[in-house]
Design a protein around this motif. Structure first.
Motif, mmCIF file in Angstrom:
data_model
loop_
_atom_site.group_PDB
_atom_site.id
_atom_site.type_symbol
_atom_site.label_atom_id
_atom_site.label_comp_id
_atom_site.label_asym_id
_atom_site.label_seq_id
_atom_site.Cartn_x
_atom_site.Cartn_y
_atom_site.Cartn_z
ATOM 1 N N ILE B 178 0.834 -1.202 0.000
ATOM 2 C CA ILE B 178 0.000 0.000 0.000
ATOM 3 C C ILE B 178 0.873 1.258 0.000
ATOM 4 C CG2 ILE B 178 -1.699 1.311 1.350
ATOM 5 C CD1 ILE B 178 -2.774 -1.529 2.206
ATOM 6 N N SER B 179 1.940 1.232 0.791
ATOM 7 C CA SER B 179 2.763 2.445 0.829
ATOM 8 C C SER B 179 3.553 2.626 -0.470
ATOM 9 C CB SER B 179 3.653 2.469 2.070
ATOM 10 O OG SER B 179 4.807 1.712 1.856
ATOM 11 N N LEU B 180 3.937 1.524 -1.104
ATOM 12 C CA LEU B 180 4.620 1.649 -2.403
ATOM 13 C C LEU B 180 3.679 2.239 -3.448
ATOM 14 C CD1 LEU B 180 6.631 -1.716 -2.579
ATOM 15 C CD2 LEU B 180 7.564 0.579 -2.279
ATOM 16 N N ARG B 181 2.413 1.832 -3.335
ATOM 17 C CA ARG B 181 1.436 2.362 -4.291
ATOM 18 C C ARG B 181 1.239 3.851 -4.074
ATOM 19 N NH1 ARG B 181 -3.991 -0.719 -5.049
ATOM 20 N NH2 ARG B 181 -4.132 0.773 -6.758
ATOM 21 N N THR B 182 1.152 4.265 -2.809
ATOM 22 C CA THR B 182 0.954 5.698 -2.576
ATOM 23 C C THR B 182 2.173 6.492 -3.023
ATOM 24 O OG1 THR B 182 1.517 5.198 -0.302
ATOM 25 C CG2 THR B 182 -0.767 5.711 -0.726
ATOM 26 N N ARG B 183 3.336 5.839 -3.001
ATOM 27 C CA ARG B 183 4.526 6.531 -3.505
ATOM 28 C C ARG B 183 4.570 6.549 -5.032
ATOM 29 N NH1 ARG B 183 8.915 3.628 -0.243
ATOM 30 N NH2 ARG B 183 9.948 3.669 -2.251
ATOM 31 N N GLY B 184 3.578 5.913 -5.643
ATOM 32 C CA GLY B 184 3.432 6.029 -7.091
ATOM 33 C C GLY B 184 4.164 4.981 -7.911
ATOM 34 N N LEU B 185 4.608 3.913 -7.278
ATOM 35 C CA LEU B 185 5.275 2.865 -8.055
ATOM 36 C C LEU B 185 4.272 2.144 -8.960
ATOM 37 C CD1 LEU B 185 7.611 3.233 -5.869
ATOM 38 C CD2 LEU B 185 8.119 0.844 -6.388
ATOM 39 N N ALA B 186 4.757 1.683 -10.101
ATOM 40 C CA ALA B 186 3.886 0.984 -11.048
ATOM 41 C C ALA B 186 3.463 -0.357 -10.468
ATOM 42 C CB ALA B 186 4.630 0.773 -12.366
ATOM 43 N N LYS B 187 2.204 -0.720 -10.748
ATOM 44 C CA LYS B 187 1.676 -2.005 -10.282
ATOM 45 C C LYS B 187 2.556 -3.161 -10.769
ATOM 46 C CE LYS B 187 -3.265 -1.471 -9.567
ATOM 47 N NZ LYS B 187 -4.592 -1.943 -9.943
ATOM 48 N N GLU B 188 3.019 -3.035 -11.993
ATOM 49 C CA GLU B 188 3.837 -4.094 -12.584
ATOM 50 C C GLU B 188 5.094 -4.320 -11.734
ATOM 51 O OE1 GLU B 188 2.600 -1.572 -14.224
ATOM 52 O OE2 GLU B 188 1.300 -2.454 -15.763
ATOM 53 N N ASP B 189 5.714 -3.215 -11.337
ATOM 54 C CA ASP B 189 6.952 -3.329 -10.568
ATOM 55 C C ASP B 189 6.709 -3.907 -9.174
ATOM 56 O OD1 ASP B 189 8.285 -2.365 -12.714
ATOM 57 O OD2 ASP B 189 8.446 -0.292 -11.972
ATOM 58 N N ILE B 190 5.589 -3.524 -8.591
ATOM 59 C CA ILE B 190 5.274 -4.069 -7.262
ATOM 60 C C ILE B 190 4.988 -5.563 -7.381
ATOM 61 C CG2 ILE B 190 3.772 -3.923 -5.252
ATOM 62 C CD1 ILE B 190 3.238 -0.997 -5.977
ATOM 63 N N ALA B 191 4.211 -5.925 -8.408
ATOM 64 C CA ALA B 191 3.886 -7.342 -8.616
ATOM 65 C C ALA B 191 5.172 -8.145 -8.784
ATOM 66 C CB ALA B 191 2.993 -7.504 -9.846
ATOM 67 N N ALA B 192 6.109 -7.600 -9.566
ATOM 68 C CA ALA B 192 7.371 -8.315 -9.772
ATOM 69 C C ALA B 192 8.132 -8.438 -8.451
ATOM 70 C CB ALA B 192 8.215 -7.582 -10.814
ATOM 71 N N GLY B 193 8.088 -7.380 -7.652
ATOM 72 C CA GLY B 193 8.764 -7.405 -6.352
ATOM 73 C C GLY B 193 8.184 -8.482 -5.445
ATOM 74 N N LEU B 194 6.868 -8.600 -5.454
ATOM 75 C CA LEU B 194 6.204 -9.595 -4.607
ATOM 76 C C LEU B 194 6.607 -11.003 -5.018
ATOM 77 C CD1 LEU B 194 2.630 -8.075 -4.499
ATOM 78 C CD2 LEU B 194 4.191 -8.345 -2.560
ATOM 79 N N ILE B 195 6.620 -11.198 -6.311
ATOM 80 C CA ILE B 195 6.923 -12.520 -6.826
ATOM 81 C C ILE B 195 8.384 -12.877 -6.559
ATOM 82 C CG2 ILE B 195 7.280 -13.649 -9.054
ATOM 83 C CD1 ILE B 195 4.443 -12.690 -9.728
ATOM 84 N N GLU B 196 9.241 -11.891 -6.691
ATOM 85 C CA GLU B 196 10.646 -12.153 -6.379
ATOM 86 C C GLU B 196 10.828 -12.511 -4.915
ATOM 87 O OE1 GLU B 196 13.215 -8.964 -7.614
ATOM 88 O OE2 GLU B 196 12.815 -9.394 -9.725
#
Ligand code: SF4
Ligand code: SF4
Lengths: 381, 259
Positions: B178-196
């Motif tokens: 949630i905080s990464l999203r509020t900082r404006g990171l792309a969903k794609e990048d967050i998804a990749a981070g989660l999977i990694e």
């Protein structure tokens, strides 16, 4: 499996023992509480005192302890502390013996216990035996001997009795008798099929630190006689050795799971197992030195290095014809959890499968542990 | 001989029917069925069992053995025997992939790594104490990301700069998302981070039991390409994913008595 009369007797021995302690205290006898194998019973008994173990194996008193102690320390420490400081203001009841000691004999082993004892002093007089941590050095033996001498004086002061060499020799002989009886009992567990379950043996292993030596001897004698007469039924079950943290009274969780899912425990390398009896104390020598020599060798993970433990595990696995080893630890017991690595490597080299189980006193993970145990049993058969 | 294996998982119940008389290897599997478990293991198992029999076009009396596995394996009374999912997966994957040496299974509730030798389990490790490294981790964090869990993988494949998710704990990771999203990171990048993050965790377990080669990836999560790729990158090898990676437990149970 056979139902042993002796085990039934042991199960119902609690109230008898409590009455005995209460009577002793009325008669002026001192009772001390201990937590660890490094504290020589011989010195306590030679001073004319009695002792009971205060290691907690029950889950419910942990909630009391967590008012004082961090959550992320081992359940044994929390359960014990909670049982002692319990003031009865909640629904939770401690077992009676926790409030029946005149002094606690503590020892500097793991960090959790060490620091817990500092808090305990507020509730009950606490004497701490310091332990050298590198037991193999000659200085360590000297230091430990001095510590035992100081402890002897403390016991003399508590009881008003002099601890003579003769009394120590007597108690050494008596404790050795118990150790030899355990050897004899374990000898029977080398048979295949085994005449007695691990759960039954655990009962007496746990109670040996609570009951009087006299009672322990009697129970061991009758148990051995009973077990010798049994002709066990034929089916081979995977023979399991447990190694790791102590299983204090009230805690039989993992052995329960193992033996209800097709395994049979034939040996336990732990403080509720071989560590209490494997080594005898030399008789007819300078008793204090003999005690120091014997006790400093206890292969506990608080000591460094502790390679002797790995050697013993390999020997036991061999002697007891073990199919697999269950490495059992309590959550947050760093010593045994870290030592797992060395033991695992040694077992791997020896071709003995090992299952690692880290748990606490709660019942929440019984199914999950059960799955691993099922898979382990399937793997071994 | 006709055997049915039933895998009573916490989310879905799977059944596989095999006929050992069929002599062509890989043709023994006659039918599969899958249904949601819901709150009633027994009813779900019953349903999957009936479905698989119907699909095979036979009747109950034609079935010689029923073996259960999975979380609810001990509650299925009509099964002749219960087998742990660890043994079952090893057996099932071995049938599909005889060279298999290791198995990674990311399930909804737990993740397992299994070392296999000739179809038999020689070592295993499980993570079941917490949701980290399991399907639950993905489920919760995908929710925080507001994407369906099945799309997490394809989303991640489009990432340009994977985010660094530092929390192993599912609850904390959720707030991190949630905080990464509020900082404006792309969903794609967050998804990749989660999977990694989940791949790293599982790769550590695999290394702990020494999985090196011929590793199969099974369980429902294995259908997710993004996760497979992340795992492959982390482990530096390619993984074998069976056609129906969620069925290997039931298959292994069905094959229990068939060598
Ligand atoms: S494990 Fe170590 S610290 Fe614990 S009772 Fe045994 S000897 Fe003492
Ligand atoms: S089990 Fe480990 S952490 Fe707990 S008291 Fe014993 S040595 Fe300390």
């Amino acid at each position: 499996m056979h139902c042993f009369k002796t085990i039934e007797d042991i199960k119902s021995s609690y109230t008898r023992r409590i009455r005995q302690i209460a009577d002793e205290r009325i008669a002026g006898k001192k009772v001390v509480g201990t937590f660890c194998l490094f504290v020589p019973d011989e010195i306590i008994f030679a001073a004319g005192a009695d002792r009971v173990i205060l290691c907690g194996g029950k889950n419910d008193t942990i909630a009391i302890a967590e008012q004082y102690l961090p959550r992320n320390i081992c359940p044994l420490v929390k359960s014990s502390f909670g049982s002692i400081v319990n003031d009865g203001s909640s629904e939770i009841r401690s077992c009676s013996h926790f409030s029946m000691v005149d002094m606690v004999v503590a020892e500097n082993t793991c960090d959790s216990k060490k620091k817990m004892y500092e808090l305990l002093e507020e509730y009950v007089p606490t004497y701490v035996i310091d332990l050298p941590q590198r037991p193999d050095s000659p200085e360590a033996l000297q230091y430990f001997l001095q510590e035992l001498e100081k402890f002897k004086s403390a016991m003399e002061k508590l009881t008003g009795n002099k601890v003579t060499s003769e009394r120590l020799q007597q108690e050494i002989r008596s404790s050795n008798e118990i150790r030899q009886l355990f050897h004899k009992l374990y000898e029977l567990r080398k048979k295949d099929p085994v005449p007695i379950t691990g759960l039954d043996v655990l009962k007496i292993l746990q109670k040996q630190y609570f009951l009087s030596p006299h009672a322990v001897k009697e129970y061991l004698n009758t148990l051995i006689t009973e077990a010798e007469q049994i002709i066990p039924d034929g089916k081979h079950k995977p023979r399991i050795m447990i190694t790791g943290c102590p299983m204090s009274g009230g805690n039989t969780k993992v052995p329960d799971i193992i033996e209800s899912r097709g395994g049979i425990i034939v040996a336990e390398e732990s403080c509720t197992g071989t560590r209490s009896f494997l080594d005898l104390v030399e008789e007819n020598k300078d008793p204090m030195l003999a005690l120091a020599r014997r006790y400093i060798r206890i292969p506990c993970s608080c000591m460094s290095p502790n390679d002797r433990r790995t050697d013993i595990i390999l020997d036991l696995a061999n002697d007891f014809n073990v199919d697999g080893v269950v490495y059992y630890t309590l959550q947050f017991c760093h010593g045994y959890n870290i030592e797992k690595n060395k033991v695992q490597q040694a077992l791997k080299k020896a071709g003995i499968p090992m299952l690692f189980i880290e748990t606490d006193y709660s019942e929440s993970d019984i199914e999950q542990i059960g799955l691993r145990v099922d898979a382990f049993m399937e793997m071994l058969s | 001989m006709i055997s049915v294996g039933i895998d009573a998982g916490s989310a879905t119940t799977k059944a596989v029917l095999v006929d050992s008389k069929v002599m062509v290897v890989s043709k023994n599997i006659i039918a599969c069925a899958i249904c949601p478990t819901g709150f009633d293991f027994i009813a779900a198992a019953q349903k999957a069992y009936e479905d698989v029999i119907e699909k095979a076009g036979i009747e109950k009396k034609d079935v010689d053995n029923v073996y259960s596995t999975g979380y609810g394996r001990n509650s299925i009374e009509f099964a002749d025997k219960a087998i742990s999912e660890i043994t079952a997966h090893a057996r099932g994957v071995y049938y599909l992939y005889p060279d298999v040496k290791g198995i990674i299974d990311i399930g909804g509730q737990d993740s397992k790594v299994i070392s296999v030798n000739n179809g038999k389990v020689s070592d295993f490790l499980m993570n079941d104490k917490c949701a980290a490294g399991t399907g639950k981790f993905l489920e919760y964090t995908a929710r925080a990301l507001e994407v369906p869990i099945d799309e997490l993988g394809s989303l991640a494949l489009a990432a340009t700069k994977p985010a660094n998710i530092t929390s192993m704990c599912t609850v904390f990771a959720e707030s991190e998302v949630i905080s990464l999203r509020t900082r404006g990171l792309a969903k794609e990048d967050i998804a990749a981070g989660l999977i990694e993050s989940i791949a790293r965790r599982v790769a550590v377990m695999s290394r702990q039991i020494g999985l090196k080669e011929n590793i199969a990836f099974v369980g429902g999560v294995a259908k997710n390409d993004g996760i497979r790729k992340a795992l492959e990158k982390e482990l530096k090898l390619s993984l074998f994913v069976p056609q129906k990676p969620q069925m290997t437990g039931a298959l292994g149970a069905a094959l229990h008595d068939i060598r």
